[in-house]
Write a protein that holds these residues in place. Structure first.
Motif, PDB file in Angstrom:
ATOM      1  N   ILE B  61     -51.778  -9.011   9.735  1.00  0.00           N
ATOM      2  CA  ILE B  61     -53.122  -8.885   9.150  1.00  0.00           C
ATOM      3  C   ILE B  61     -54.185  -9.020  10.245  1.00  0.00           C
ATOM      4  O   ILE B  61     -55.184  -8.278  10.262  1.00  0.00           O
ATOM      5  CB  ILE B  61     -53.314  -9.924   8.022  1.00  0.00           C
ATOM      6  N   LYS B  62     -53.963  -9.943  11.186  1.00  0.00           N
ATOM      7  CA  LYS B  62     -54.935 -10.079  12.287  1.00  0.00           C
ATOM      8  C   LYS B  62     -55.007  -8.781  13.105  1.00  0.00           C
ATOM      9  O   LYS B  62     -56.086  -8.367  13.539  1.00  0.00           O
ATOM     10  CB  LYS B  62     -54.582 -11.268  13.181  1.00  0.00           C
ATOM     11  N   GLU B  63     -53.870  -8.139  13.306  1.00  0.00           N
ATOM     12  CA  GLU B  63     -53.864  -6.856  14.038  1.00  0.00           C
ATOM     13  C   GLU B  63     -54.649  -5.807  13.250  1.00  0.00           C
ATOM     14  O   GLU B  63     -55.428  -5.035  13.828  1.00  0.00           O
ATOM     15  CB  GLU B  63     -52.422  -6.351  14.224  1.00  0.00           C
ATOM     16  N   ILE B  64     -54.442  -5.782  11.932  1.00  0.00           N
ATOM     17  CA  ILE B  64     -55.135  -4.794  11.084  1.00  0.00           C
ATOM     18  C   ILE B  64     -56.651  -5.021  11.148  1.00  0.00           C
ATOM     19  O   ILE B  64     -57.438  -4.069  11.241  1.00  0.00           O
ATOM     20  CB  ILE B  64     -54.613  -4.873   9.632  1.00  0.00           C
ATOM     21  N   ILE B  65     -57.072  -6.281  11.148  1.00  0.00           N
ATOM     22  CA  ILE B  65     -58.512  -6.581  11.225  1.00  0.00           C
ATOM     23  C   ILE B  65     -59.083  -6.083  12.558  1.00  0.00           C
ATOM     24  O   ILE B  65     -60.159  -5.477  12.603  1.00  0.00           O
ATOM     25  CB  ILE B  65     -58.767  -8.100  11.046  1.00  0.00           C
ATOM     26  N   GLU B  66     -58.351  -6.299  13.642  1.00  0.00           N
ATOM     27  CA  GLU B  66     -58.827  -5.818  14.947  1.00  0.00           C
ATOM     28  C   GLU B  66     -58.938  -4.287  14.949  1.00  0.00           C
ATOM     29  O   GLU B  66     -59.888  -3.730  15.485  1.00  0.00           O
ATOM     30  CB  GLU B  66     -57.899  -6.296  16.082  1.00  0.00           C
ATOM     31  N   GLU B  67     -57.954  -3.620  14.330  1.00  0.00           N
ATOM     32  CA  GLU B  67     -58.014  -2.149  14.244  1.00  0.00           C
ATOM     33  C   GLU B  67     -59.253  -1.719  13.465  1.00  0.00           C
ATOM     34  O   GLU B  67     -59.955  -0.786  13.856  1.00  0.00           O
ATOM     35  CB  GLU B  67     -56.763  -1.610  13.538  1.00  0.00           C
ATOM     36  N   ALA B  68     -59.532  -2.406  12.356  1.00  0.00           N
ATOM     37  CA  ALA B  68     -60.696  -2.043  11.523  1.00  0.00           C
ATOM     38  C   ALA B  68     -61.995  -2.269  12.285  1.00  0.00           C
ATOM     39  O   ALA B  68     -62.950  -1.497  12.155  1.00  0.00           O
ATOM     40  CB  ALA B  68     -60.681  -2.850  10.227  1.00  0.00           C
ATOM     41  N   LYS B  69     -62.019  -3.317  13.107  1.00  0.00           N
ATOM     42  CA  LYS B  69     -63.233  -3.576  13.904  1.00  0.00           C
ATOM     43  C   LYS B  69     -63.476  -2.421  14.871  1.00  0.00           C
ATOM     44  O   LYS B  69     -64.606  -1.982  15.065  1.00  0.00           O
ATOM     45  CB  LYS B  69     -63.082  -4.885  14.689  1.00  0.00           C
ATOM     46  N   GLU B  70     -62.400  -1.953  15.488  1.00  0.00           N
ATOM     47  CA  GLU B  70     -62.530  -0.847  16.445  1.00  0.00           C
ATOM     48  C   GLU B  70     -62.900   0.461  15.765  1.00  0.00           C
ATOM     49  O   GLU B  70     -63.769   1.193  16.216  1.00  0.00           O
ATOM     50  CB  GLU B  70     -61.216  -0.646  17.182  1.00  0.00           C
ATOM     51  N   LYS B  71     -62.214   0.755  14.659  1.00  0.00           N
ATOM     52  CA  LYS B  71     -62.410   2.054  14.008  1.00  0.00           C
ATOM     53  C   LYS B  71     -63.734   2.152  13.278  1.00  0.00           C
ATOM     54  O   LYS B  71     -64.341   3.222  13.225  1.00  0.00           O
ATOM     55  CB  LYS B  71     -61.292   2.296  12.978  1.00  0.00           C
ATOM     56  N   TYR B  72     -64.160   1.085  12.621  1.00  0.00           N
ATOM     57  CA  TYR B  72     -65.313   1.175  11.714  1.00  0.00           C
ATOM     58  C   TYR B  72     -66.484   0.283  12.118  1.00  0.00           C
ATOM     59  O   TYR B  72     -67.442   0.149  11.350  1.00  0.00           O
ATOM     60  CB  TYR B  72     -64.870   0.851  10.279  1.00  0.00           C
TER      61      TYR B  72
END
Lengths: 80, 138
Positions: B61-72
């Motif tokens: 989940i922490k990885e997914i949050i980092e991805e969302a920060k980068e993408k959006y």
């Protein structure tokens, strides 16, 4: 080699435990899955549709295992 | 103290979660709540039992949050998921996304919700009124 195996959800029900340390002959996740399918024939169908994680990282079945690895069998997830 | 990523039997008040992050640059906060549902196609579901590989799920989940920060370009995200018994009608999954504007908040929230559901090692078992059970796949 010896590895620790973690079982969850469907496969935990089928093997009747949540973890165990097992010694098997082979190198890859695929070898381990084959070994488990023989040891637990009733779990073969779940093993076929599961994902695998080594030390908390998803891996593919060609991943090489080493002594002491923690291998999780991850049946289809359904959180949310 | 409200944890940013939490998987366990507790459920935190929405007000406290909302107040756990403040940033004057955030003009949009999107909140998604997943609720234990009786799926009519499956039968008469009374409650859901959630199980998780907690340490790995938190990491994913922490990885997914980092991805969302980068993408959006979202500023912050809180993800909570309940484990154990959750009766039908009770919330089990919370995603809160803080962003500059609503578009980023909506898109980031959707990304996190979809990816947690697809990738986090969390499972639910339907328990029917008859007492029978079934692990849900998806």
């Amino acid at each position: 080699m010896k590895v620790e195996i973690l079982y969850f959800s469907q496969i935990k029900d089928k093997v009747g435990k949540s973890s165990e340390v097992l010694e098997f002959t082979g190198n890859t996740v695929s070898d381990l899955v084959e070994f488990l399918a023989q040891k637990y024939p009733n779990a073969k169908d779940v093993l076929e549709k599961s994902m695998f994680a080594v030390n908390e990282e998803y891996v593919d079945k060609q991943a090489i295992l080493k002594e002491g690895d923690k291998v999780a069998i991850i049946p289809p997830v359904s959180g949310g | 103290m409200i944890p940013q990523v939490y998987i366990g039997e507790n459920w935190f008040s929405l007000d406290e979660v909302f107040n756990s992050y403040q940033n004057p640059l955030c003009g949009g906060v999107d909140i998604f709540i997943g609720v234990a549902r009786s799926a009519p196609e499956d039968g008469d579901v009374q409650e859901l039992h959630y199980e998780a590989y907690v340490s790995m799920a938190e990491k994913v989940i922490k990885e997914i949050i980092e991805e969302a920060k980068e993408k959006y370009s979202i500023h912050h995200c809180v993800v909570h998921h309940r484990t154990g018994v959750v009766p039908v009608g009770v919330p089990s999954f919370l995603v809160v996304v803080w962003a500059g504007h609503r578009q980023e908040a909506f898109a980031g929230c959707r990304y996190v919700v979809d990816n947690v559901k697809a990738r986090a090692p969390i499972w639910k078992k339907e328990v029917f009124k008859s007492g029978q059970t079934q692990w849900k796949e998806r």
